[in-house]
Design an enzyme around this catalytic site. Structure first.
Site, PDB file in Angstrom:
ATOM      1  N   TYR A  91      -7.241   3.352   2.953  1.00  0.00           N
ATOM      2  CA  TYR A  91      -5.916   2.840   3.290  1.00  0.00           C
ATOM      3  C   TYR A  91      -6.043   1.509   4.042  1.00  0.00           C
ATOM      4  CZ  TYR A  91      -1.242   2.837   5.411  1.00  0.00           C
ATOM      5  OH  TYR A  91       0.019   2.485   5.815  1.00  0.00           O
ATOM      6  N   GLN A 133       0.838  -1.198   0.000  1.00  0.00           N
ATOM      7  CA  GLN A 133       0.000   0.000   0.000  1.00  0.00           C
ATOM      8  C   GLN A 133       0.882   1.261   0.000  1.00  0.00           C
ATOM      9  OE1 GLN A 133      -3.254   0.528  -0.267  1.00  0.00           O
ATOM     10  NE2 GLN A 133      -3.142   2.725   0.134  1.00  0.00           N
ATOM     11  N   GLU A 134       1.991   1.202   0.714  1.00  0.00           N
ATOM     12  CA  GLU A 134       2.868   2.372   0.810  1.00  0.00           C
ATOM     13  C   GLU A 134       3.638   2.626  -0.480  1.00  0.00           C
ATOM     14  OE1 GLU A 134       3.146   4.625   3.076  1.00  0.00           O
ATOM     15  OE2 GLU A 134       1.973   3.787   4.713  1.00  0.00           O
ATOM     16  N   SER A 135       4.295   1.601  -1.018  1.00  0.00           N
ATOM     17  CA  SER A 135       5.261   1.850  -2.098  1.00  0.00           C
ATOM     18  C   SER A 135       5.159   0.895  -3.282  1.00  0.00           C
ATOM     19  CB  SER A 135       6.673   1.721  -1.522  1.00  0.00           C
ATOM     20  OG  SER A 135       6.919   0.346  -1.213  1.00  0.00           O
TER      21      SER A 135
END
Ligand code: GLU
Length: 477
Positions: free
Chosen positions: A434, A307-309
């Site tokens: 998220y 999800q972040e990168s």
């Protein structure tokens, strides 16, 4: 409102005073029984169990209605549309709610509530085949519908009116996902399902796409048992839905249950699947190592990193957060991460940060909610999360439960609400997306990689991952 309540109470008293002569009052029967019997379908848009606890849009509404009446709630799950109406007909349930479209045919037998939601019926096709633009294009091609659905009735009318060549096949004893799966496997040329159903399921079947809208928005209603007097119950339901709409709860629930699906687009799902094959293998060992060090589920850590990168240690955002776990320079310094581009260091920093937030949440929040709420804090900050929990409590929800808190997080974007809490405006919808994305990624990874996972009992449906898909599409990724 008090006058309306008094009026309703008076009606109820009058009905009681009228004695045994007339038909039984169904609202009174529910009160006397101390139990509301709600029949619904088991599925991601209606009702499912999430790690042992009941959840779902229809379930959330029914739970609130039972609470308002001061009675218990018994959910009667069925697996087909016909099952819902037979339960009402046989008097085994008081109310049926399952994304049911208001149709004149149904309403002539089953009293209906006022509408609480809208959906568009959509024609779905397989990309790579010729895209139909109208029903005329579907003549001599086969269209699937759910047996007993409003869509079947709609197509039957067109067949009789002007399109005798339309071939419609009803799929019995199924839910919308079964219908979509049959289409995916090539057993017909198109299928009709409602817009929210498709939005929720489409990332699991990335080959499918919307061909066209079959009609404009249709009203969704609850249907009531045909026997007895439903006047007071209908009146009560009208007030209930009106209050939920006016108080913003209905919009918040829609957003919480159906909003995040917009993010998981067809392209997004395909990218995720491609990245599980392409990028994950290079970092899998590092992720598993850090997960072991911090006693975290590796699929959770992998899901956060995705999800972040998108598992890219070189990722960098315009605001300067970077690396596998997208840490800010300040956070990295605090966490003792000298090189944010080093995947192992970044994963360790992120894991420590997540665990720290999870530890700092109030002690009476239990798992799994503790993890979901900590993830929300990872995205939005503990202060804003606390504000959302305050709004949840004010609205009568439970601030210990993610399902409740996520329904109120979007309020942090609305002036009427964020001005009443301590930390003000925050991007609440993004925080919901998220967390829901991470949960989705984690489930997919778990099902993809943990061989010992076996299909759970019928009611244990993971959010967004209906049971029917386990062992099929997901394991075949
Ligand atoms: N809304 C449909 C009906 O009332 C069922 C849900 C669906 O098929 O998408 O018949």
């Amino acid at each position: 409102m008090p006058t309306r309540l008094a009026f309703t109470a008076l009606l109820t008293l009058l009905a009681l005073a009228a004695g045994c002569g007339g038909p039984a009052d169904n609202l009174e029967a529910i009160r006397e029984r101390g139990e509301l019997r709600f029949v619904t379908r088991n599925g991601p848009t209606t009702y499912y169990r999430e790690r042992g606890a009941p959840a779902g849009f229809e379930y959330d509404l029914a739970r609130r209605f039972a609470q308002e009446l001061g009675v218990g709630l018994t959910v009667v799950p069925v697996f087909s549309l016909d099952g819902l109406f037979s339960a009402l007909r046989r008097g085994e349930a008081d109310i049926a709610g399952a994304g049911l479209t208001l149709t004149p045919e149904r309403a002539s037998t089953f009293p209906a509530s006022t509408p609480y939601h809208e959906q568009r019926p959509q024609v779905i096709y397989r990309t790579g085949t010729r895209r139909p633009r109208s029903l005329e294009d579907l003549e001599d091609r086969e269209v699937l519908v759910l047996a007993g659905s409003s869509h079947g009735a709609l197509l039957a009318r067109r067949q009789a009116d002007d399109l005798p060549g339309l071939k419609v096949r009803s799929v019995a004893g199924a839910d919308p996902l079964d219908v979509l799966r049959q289409l995916d496997q090539g057993s017909a040329d198109a299928a009709v399902v409602d817009s929210v159903e498709f939005a929720i399921q489409r990332h699991l079947l990335p080959q499918l796409a919307v061909a066209f809208d079959l009609a404009t928005e249709q009203d969704m209603v609850w249907y009531l048992a045909p026997d007895g007097d439903n006047g007071a119950l209908q009146e009560r339901l009208a007030g209930f839905f009106r209050r939920l709409e006016q108080g913003g709860t209905l919009a918040a629930l829609r957003e919480a249950h159906f909003g995040q699906v917009d993010v998981l687009t067809r392209a997004g799902s395909q990218t995720f699947i491609a990245n599980i094959r392409g990028r994950l293998p290079a970092y899998r060992e590092a992720i598993e190592q850090v997960a072991r060090e911090h006693q975290l589920d590796w699929a959770l850590l992998a899901a956060i990193a995705y999800q972040e990168s998108h598992w890219d240690p070189e990722a960098i955002s315009p605001t300067g957060v970077r690396g596998m776990m997208m840490l800010t320079r300040a956070t990295a310094r605090e966490l003792g991460v000298p090189d944010r581009r080093d995947p192992l260091q970044s994963l360790r920093g992120g894991a420590r940060y997540f665990k720290d937030l999870r530890r700092r949440l109030p002690g009476d929040i239990t798992e799994p909610d503790r993890t979901w709420l900590a993830l929300a804090a990872y995205n939005i900050g503990l202060g804003h999360l606390e504000d959302a929990r305050v709004l949840t409590e004010r609205a009568g929800g439970d601030p210990h439960h993610w399902q409740d808190v996520m329904a109120h997080l979007p309020k942090l974007e609305q002036r009427a609400w964020y001005t009443t809490v301590r930390h003000g405006y925050a991007r609440g919808r993004e925080a919901v997306r998220y967390v829901q994305n991470i949960r989705h990624y984690q489930s997919v990874l778990q099902w993809r990689f943990i061989a010992e996972n076996r299909p759970a009992p019928p009611l244990e449906v993971e959010p967004l991952l209906p049971e029917q898909l386990r062992g099929r599409a997901l394991l075949a990724l």
